[in-house]
Design a protein around this motif. Structure first.
Motif, PDB file in Angstrom:
ATOM      1  N   UNK A 130      37.805  48.144  53.700  1.00  0.00           N
ATOM      2  CA  UNK A 130      36.659  48.640  52.939  1.00  0.00           C
ATOM      3  C   UNK A 130      36.366  47.975  51.581  1.00  0.00           C
ATOM      4  N   UNK A 131      37.736  47.615  51.005  1.00  0.00           N
ATOM      5  CA  UNK A 131      37.646  46.978  49.745  1.00  0.00           C
ATOM      6  C   UNK A 131      36.982  45.434  49.892  1.00  0.00           C
ATOM      7  N   UNK A 132      37.588  44.838  51.161  1.00  0.00           N
ATOM      8  CA  UNK A 132      36.819  43.621  51.509  1.00  0.00           C
ATOM      9  C   UNK A 132      35.310  43.520  51.521  1.00  0.00           C
ATOM     10  N   UNK A 133      34.918  44.572  52.347  1.00  0.00           N
ATOM     11  CA  UNK A 133      33.434  44.636  52.381  1.00  0.00           C
ATOM     12  C   UNK A 133      32.776  44.892  51.015  1.00  0.00           C
ATOM     13  N   UNK A 134      33.454  45.859  50.061  1.00  0.00           N
ATOM     14  CA  UNK A 134      32.785  46.123  49.152  1.00  0.00           C
ATOM     15  C   UNK A 134      32.565  44.730  48.148  1.00  0.00           C
ATOM     16  N   UNK A 135      33.753  43.915  48.060  1.00  0.00           N
ATOM     17  CA  UNK A 135      33.746  42.631  47.163  1.00  0.00           C
ATOM     18  C   UNK A 135      32.786  41.876  48.012  1.00  0.00           C
ATOM     19  N   UNK A 136      32.530  41.551  49.176  1.00  0.00           N
ATOM     20  CA  UNK A 136      31.855  40.736  49.750  1.00  0.00           C
ATOM     21  C   UNK A 136      30.090  41.363  49.585  1.00  0.00           C
ATOM     22  N   UNK A 137      29.977  42.647  49.266  1.00  0.00           N
ATOM     23  CA  UNK A 137      28.615  42.969  49.438  1.00  0.00           C
ATOM     24  C   UNK A 137      27.930  42.784  47.927  1.00  0.00           C
ATOM     25  N   UNK A 138      26.541  43.153  47.874  1.00  0.00           N
ATOM     26  CA  UNK A 138      25.786  43.003  46.762  1.00  0.00           C
ATOM     27  C   UNK A 138      26.183  44.004  46.010  1.00  0.00           C
ATOM     28  N   UNK A 189      29.148  44.300  44.827  1.00  0.00           N
ATOM     29  CA  UNK A 189      29.831  43.707  43.779  1.00  0.00           C
ATOM     30  C   UNK A 189      29.463  42.470  43.129  1.00  0.00           C
ATOM     31  N   UNK A 190      28.316  42.449  42.934  1.00  0.00           N
ATOM     32  CA  UNK A 190      27.612  41.233  42.349  1.00  0.00           C
ATOM     33  C   UNK A 190      28.037  40.452  41.170  1.00  0.00           C
ATOM     34  N   UNK A 191      28.736  41.269  40.226  1.00  0.00           N
ATOM     35  CA  UNK A 191      29.314  40.983  39.019  1.00  0.00           C
ATOM     36  C   UNK A 191      30.871  40.885  38.996  1.00  0.00           C
ATOM     37  N   UNK A 192      31.435  40.865  40.528  1.00  0.00           N
ATOM     38  CA  UNK A 192      33.020  40.592  40.456  1.00  0.00           C
ATOM     39  C   UNK A 192      33.509  39.303  41.106  1.00  0.00           C
ATOM     40  N   UNK A 193      34.042  38.586  40.521  1.00  0.00           N
ATOM     41  CA  UNK A 193      34.283  37.429  40.955  1.00  0.00           C
ATOM     42  C   UNK A 193      35.791  36.900  40.260  1.00  0.00           C
ATOM     43  N   UNK A 194      36.591  36.132  41.019  1.00  0.00           N
ATOM     44  CA  UNK A 194      37.705  36.025  40.328  1.00  0.00           C
ATOM     45  C   UNK A 194      38.890  36.904  40.294  1.00  0.00           C
ATOM     46  N   UNK A 195      38.901  37.760  40.770  1.00  0.00           N
ATOM     47  CA  UNK A 195      39.638  39.174  40.768  1.00  0.00           C
ATOM     48  C   UNK A 195      40.707  39.195  41.972  1.00  0.00           C
ATOM     49  N   UNK A 196      41.835  39.540  41.586  1.00  0.00           N
ATOM     50  CA  UNK A 196      42.720  39.831  42.383  1.00  0.00           C
ATOM     51  C   UNK A 196      42.804  41.472  42.605  1.00  0.00           C
ATOM     52  N   UNK A 197      42.358  42.032  43.531  1.00  0.00           N
ATOM     53  CA  UNK A 197      42.029  43.499  43.714  1.00  0.00           C
ATOM     54  C   UNK A 197      43.348  43.981  44.482  1.00  0.00           C
ATOM     55  N   UNK A 198      44.085  44.960  43.662  1.00  0.00           N
ATOM     56  CA  UNK A 198      45.191  45.658  44.578  1.00  0.00           C
ATOM     57  C   UNK A 198      44.699  46.835  45.263  1.00  0.00           C
ATOM     58  N   UNK A 237      27.257  27.719  41.554  1.00  0.00           N
ATOM     59  CA  UNK A 237      26.570  27.630  42.885  1.00  0.00           C
ATOM     60  C   UNK A 237      26.303  29.059  43.716  1.00  0.00           C
ATOM     61  N   UNK A 238      26.657  30.189  42.893  1.00  0.00           N
ATOM     62  CA  UNK A 238      26.305  31.468  43.237  1.00  0.00           C
ATOM     63  C   UNK A 238      27.248  31.783  44.298  1.00  0.00           C
ATOM     64  N   UNK A 239      28.261  31.421  44.323  1.00  0.00           N
ATOM     65  CA  UNK A 239      29.625  31.692  45.347  1.00  0.00           C
ATOM     66  C   UNK A 239      30.612  32.493  44.397  1.00  0.00           C
ATOM     67  N   UNK A 240      30.951  33.760  45.000  1.00  0.00           N
ATOM     68  CA  UNK A 240      31.839  34.813  44.310  1.00  0.00           C
ATOM     69  C   UNK A 240      33.108  34.435  45.227  1.00  0.00           C
ATOM     70  N   UNK A 241      34.425  34.504  44.503  1.00  0.00           N
ATOM     71  CA  UNK A 241      35.585  34.342  45.403  1.00  0.00           C
ATOM     72  C   UNK A 241      36.393  35.275  44.669  1.00  0.00           C
ATOM     73  N   UNK A 242      37.152  36.149  45.297  1.00  0.00           N
ATOM     74  CA  UNK A 242      38.167  37.134  45.106  1.00  0.00           C
ATOM     75  C   UNK A 242      39.379  37.413  46.012  1.00  0.00           C
ATOM     76  N   UNK A 243      40.373  37.988  45.672  1.00  0.00           N
ATOM     77  CA  UNK A 243      41.264  38.182  46.645  1.00  0.00           C
ATOM     78  C   UNK A 243      41.873  39.583  46.628  1.00  0.00           C
ATOM     79  N   UNK A 244      42.226  40.054  47.871  1.00  0.00           N
ATOM     80  CA  UNK A 244      42.828  41.364  47.940  1.00  0.00           C
ATOM     81  C   UNK A 244      44.186  41.185  47.836  1.00  0.00           C
ATOM     82  N   UNK A 245      44.903  42.215  47.256  1.00  0.00           N
ATOM     83  CA  UNK A 245      46.540  42.226  47.492  1.00  0.00           C
ATOM     84  C   UNK A 245      46.861  43.708  48.007  1.00  0.00           C
ATOM     85  N   UNK A 246      47.138  43.434  49.367  1.00  0.00           N
ATOM     86  CA  UNK A 246      47.539  44.728  49.915  1.00  0.00           C
ATOM     87  C   UNK A 246      49.119  45.062  49.476  1.00  0.00           C
ATOM     88  N   UNK A 247      49.444  46.399  49.525  1.00  0.00           N
ATOM     89  CA  UNK A 247      50.785  46.704  49.382  1.00  0.00           C
ATOM     90  C   UNK A 247      51.190  46.781  50.893  1.00  0.00           C
TER      91      UNK A 247
END
Length: 255
Positions: free
Chosen positions: A227-235, A237-246, A180-190
């Motif tokens: 800054x990481x959230x905006x990158x993952x939300x932006x175009x 990061x069009x090929x990044x999905x399902x990742x947990x970014x530390x 459905x062209x929906x990308x979903x990622x998570x951020x893992x803050x320290x």
């Protein structure tokens, strides 16, 4: 306003946007042209963030939201769509914990922490995804935690388990809704210098925790998560999905 306008005219939801990471992300989305819905339970904090955005020439509205209540979440998403158009980007950023070990934590406090730190993510996505599906797609970023991936003495087991759930729920959704062209990622803050952390640890204690669990021995700043959230939300990061970014200063399991 930012020179980059990656979210120009796009409807954005940020939950838990009244302070800390959520506030930093809301300000950043608006600075890049996003039309931001500030979803926050504390009206004074939410309205203050909204005013800060508008005073800088951005577009924002405050929606008082209890993210543990499905009817409230549903109403917030509907209001965001009515005010700013179909939601295209969502940053689901809520989490908290009651202290206690596996031996001392009460069932009530376990359930409270899981509800705040995991169930809220489920409720948000449940109502954001249908809007995105019906309007060509979108992006979702969920706030997890390094404690959902590694053991830290500073995090109770309920929070660690809940945030591990956020990581897997995000991965699950990324697979289920990629068609459905929906990308979903998570951020893992320290360890992040939010008001919540400031209430739990002194600056000296924060430095000690960072030194124990991170190769960069300082707290992460909210804007660095944003800054990481905006990158993952932006175009971008069009090929990044399902990742947990530390975003953790090189956090790793001690030893």
């Amino acid at each position: 306003m930012s020179d980059r306008q990656r979210f120009e005219g796009r409807s954005v939801i940020v939950t838990g946007a009244g302070s800390g990471i959520g506030e930093a992300a809301a300000l950043a989305f608006a600075a890049e042209g996003g039309r931001v819905t500030i979803a926050e339970l504390d009206a004074a904090k939410g309205e203050a963030v909204c005013k800060a955005i508008v005073d800088k020439g951005g577009i924002a509205r405050f929606a008082r939201t209890d993210v543990t209540d499905e009817a409230s979440v549903k109403a917030m998403v509907e209001a965001a769509c009515a005010a700013h158009g179909p939601v295209r980007h969502a940053f689901n950023n809520v989490g908290a914990a009651k202290p206690g070990s596996l031996e001392t934590l009460s069932l009530e406090d376990w359930n409270w922490t899981v509800q705040i730190s995991l169930t809220t993510t489920f409720l948000a996505m449940k109502h954001e995804i249908p809007v995105m599906k019906a309007n060509g797609g979108g992006t979702i970023v969920n706030t997890a935690s390094m404690s959902g991936r590694i053991y830290t003495q500073s995090a109770p087991p309920s929070y660690s388990a809940a945030k591990a759930g956020v990581i897997h729920l995000s991965q699950y959704a990324s697979c289920a809704y990629a068609p459905d062209n929906i990308r979903v990622n998570s951020v893992l803050p320290g360890l992040t210098a939010t008001p919540q952390i400031a209430g739990m640890f002194t600056p000296e204690q924060q430095a000690e925790v960072a030194a124990e669990h991170q190769v960069i021995h300082r707290s992460v700043q909210p804007w660095e998560i944003a800054a990481t959230v905006l990158f993952l939300s932006s175009d971008d990061a069009a090929m990044i999905t399902g990742r947990g970014i530390e975003v953790s200063g090189g956090g790793a399991h001690p030893g």
